[in-house]
Design a protein around this motif. Structure first.
Motif, short mmCIF file in Angstrom:
data_model
loop_
_atom_site.label_atom_id
_atom_site.label_comp_id
_atom_site.label_asym_id
_atom_site.label_seq_id
_atom_site.Cartn_x
_atom_site.Cartn_y
_atom_site.Cartn_z
N VAL A 139 0.83 -1.20 0.00
CA VAL A 139 0.00 0.00 0.00
C VAL A 139 0.87 1.26 0.00
N GLY A 140 1.93 1.25 0.82
CA GLY A 140 2.83 2.40 0.84
C GLY A 140 3.50 2.64 -0.51
N THR A 141 3.89 1.57 -1.20
CA THR A 141 4.50 1.70 -2.52
C THR A 141 3.53 2.33 -3.50
N ILE A 142 2.29 1.88 -3.49
CA ILE A 142 1.28 2.43 -4.40
C ILE A 142 1.03 3.90 -4.10
N TYR A 143 0.94 4.25 -2.83
CA TYR A 143 0.71 5.64 -2.45
C TYR A 143 1.88 6.53 -2.88
N VAL A 144 3.10 6.08 -2.61
CA VAL A 144 4.28 6.89 -2.94
C VAL A 144 4.38 7.11 -4.45
N ILE A 145 4.18 6.05 -5.24
CA ILE A 145 4.30 6.19 -6.69
C ILE A 145 3.16 7.03 -7.25
N ALA A 146 1.96 6.88 -6.71
CA ALA A 146 0.84 7.70 -7.18
C ALA A 146 1.09 9.18 -6.91
N LEU A 147 1.54 9.50 -5.70
CA LEU A 147 1.85 10.90 -5.39
C LEU A 147 3.01 11.42 -6.23
N THR A 148 4.00 10.57 -6.47
CA THR A 148 5.13 10.98 -7.31
C THR A 148 4.65 11.34 -8.70
N GLY A 149 3.77 10.53 -9.26
CA GLY A 149 3.22 10.84 -10.58
C GLY A 149 2.42 12.13 -10.58
N VAL A 150 1.64 12.36 -9.53
CA VAL A 150 0.84 13.59 -9.44
C VAL A 150 1.74 14.83 -9.41
N PHE A 151 2.88 14.73 -8.74
CA PHE A 151 3.77 15.89 -8.61
C PHE A 151 4.63 16.09 -9.85
N CYS A 152 5.22 15.02 -10.38
CA CYS A 152 6.25 15.20 -11.40
C CYS A 152 5.71 15.28 -12.82
N GLY A 190 8.94 16.85 7.77
CA GLY A 190 9.17 15.62 8.51
C GLY A 190 9.41 14.44 7.58
N ARG A 191 9.62 13.30 8.19
CA ARG A 191 9.88 12.08 7.42
C ARG A 191 8.55 11.38 7.14
N THR A 192 7.81 11.93 6.21
CA THR A 192 6.46 11.49 5.94
C THR A 192 6.32 11.02 4.50
N LEU A 193 5.13 10.55 4.19
CA LEU A 193 4.81 10.09 2.84
C LEU A 193 4.97 11.23 1.83
N LEU A 194 4.58 12.44 2.23
CA LEU A 194 4.70 13.59 1.34
C LEU A 194 6.15 13.87 1.00
N THR A 195 7.03 13.82 1.98
CA THR A 195 8.45 14.07 1.74
C THR A 195 9.03 13.04 0.78
N ALA A 196 8.65 11.77 0.96
CA ALA A 196 9.15 10.72 0.07
C ALA A 196 8.69 10.96 -1.36
N ALA A 197 7.42 11.31 -1.55
CA ALA A 197 6.90 11.52 -2.90
C ALA A 197 7.57 12.72 -3.56
N ASN A 217 -1.45 0.75 7.53
CA ASN A 217 -1.41 1.43 6.24
C ASN A 217 -1.51 2.93 6.44
N PRO A 218 -0.74 3.72 5.69
CA PRO A 218 -0.85 5.16 5.82
C PRO A 218 -2.22 5.66 5.38
N GLU A 219 -2.76 6.59 6.13
CA GLU A 219 -4.09 7.13 5.82
C GLU A 219 -4.03 8.55 5.29
N SER A 220 -2.91 9.22 5.45
CA SER A 220 -2.76 10.58 4.94
C SER A 220 -1.31 10.78 4.52
N ILE A 221 -1.06 11.89 3.84
CA ILE A 221 0.28 12.15 3.34
C ILE A 221 1.26 12.56 4.43
N THR A 222 0.77 12.74 5.64
CA THR A 222 1.65 13.10 6.76
C THR A 222 1.95 11.90 7.66
N ASP A 223 1.54 10.71 7.26
CA ASP A 223 1.77 9.52 8.08
C ASP A 223 3.13 8.90 7.78
#
Length: 296
Positions: A79-92, A147-154, A237-243
């Protein structure tokens, strides 16, 4: 007065020249291809055989466990991999495509800053991923307080693959014939109407293919995410981009470190899952390319 035009003598064909090294070069290329495919097939076969015993529903329905490998799974990592890649696509993707449009359709190449932008994009595509991890840790995580969150990774992975997306989008836009632009402008369309209604639809296959291949690179990155605090053991599972989050490469790394053989089997099974996700992404790229490709 009549003028007679004489044809110039034909230029000797290049294929008539002797190339004694060409067969040797072809053999070297063929041997290189066979070696690469053999190594890949060996790796895939080993991983599949090693992880076959744990390729069941427990792998994607259960959370990781440090004490009970027979119950452990990789749901949080998947789930984390899908979230990170989806956010990465949205940003880049929007930034990459917009940058490519500017550089190809609007930028004056005689201006020094445009040449500087192009040079930096080409150089950034070759920067090691660990450098982007340090950048994300110093500026995004600490400097901006994300912080070291999902948003930072994406955001960090977006910076990592952004040069690749820009280069792929530029090549796709450049491949559209100039006659398409000229015909649209001659009919009274503005430059933006020409780009949005003629150039971009024709460039979609190349842009989509390059973008998915760039995201395929990001999905396997572990070094920058280790610096950004991807948790090696997470049971939710992460529920928000700050998790907090984890991803498959980090989970595989954590299982490989364990001394028990059962965790190594889990790691091999997780590698198969990661490869399946990669193959699905590449299949989408191939489908989009074949579906929307135009021959000029």
């Amino acid at each position: 007065m009549t003028t007679t035009l004489q044809k110039s003598p034909a230029t000797p064909a290049l294929q008539g020249r002797s190339r004694p090294l060409e067969p040797i070069f072809r053999i070297i290329l063929l041997v290189s291809l066979v070696i690469a495919v053999a190594f890949l097939a060996t790796l895939l076969t080993y991983v599949l055989i090693e992880g076959w015993g744990r390729l069941d529903s427990r792998l994607w329905t259960n959370f990781p466990s440090r004490l009970y490998p027979e119950r452990a799974g990789a749901q949080s990592a998947i789930v984390g991999t899908i979230y990170v890649i989806a956010l990465t696509g949205v940003f880049c993707v929007p930034i990459g495509v917009a940058t490519a449009i500017y550089l190809e359709e609007y930028a004056n190449r005689e201006r020094w800053w445009n040449r500087m932008i192009e040079l930096n994009i080409q150089n950034l595509a070759a920067v090691p991923s660990i450098v982007y991890g340090i950048l994300g840790l110093g500026i995004l995580a600490r400097g901006l307080g994300l912080g070291r969150t999902l948003l930072t990774a994406a955001l960090t992975l977006s910076l990592l693959v952004l040069p690749v997306v820009i280069i792929a989008a530029r090549e796709a836009i450049r491949a559209v014939p100039g006659s398409i632009r000229q015909g649209s402008l001659a009919l009274g369309a503005t430059q933006w109407q020409t780009i949005s209604r003629q150039v971009l639809p024709a460039a979609v296959p190349g842009i989509a293919t390059g973008t998915i291949l760039a995201l395929s690179r990001a999905i396997g990155e572990a070094a920058p995410l280790l610096l950004l605090g991807a948790v090696t053991h997470i049971t939710f599972n992460p529920e928000s981009i700050t998790d907090s989050y984890t991803v498959l490469p980090i989970q595989i790394f954590n299982w490989i470190k364990q001394p028990e053989a059962e965790f190594h089997t889990l790691a091999s099974a997780a590698i198969v899952i990661l490869l399946v996700i990669l193959l699905l992404m590449n299949s989408v790229a191939i489908w989009v390319r074949n579906r929307y490709q135009k021959r000029w």
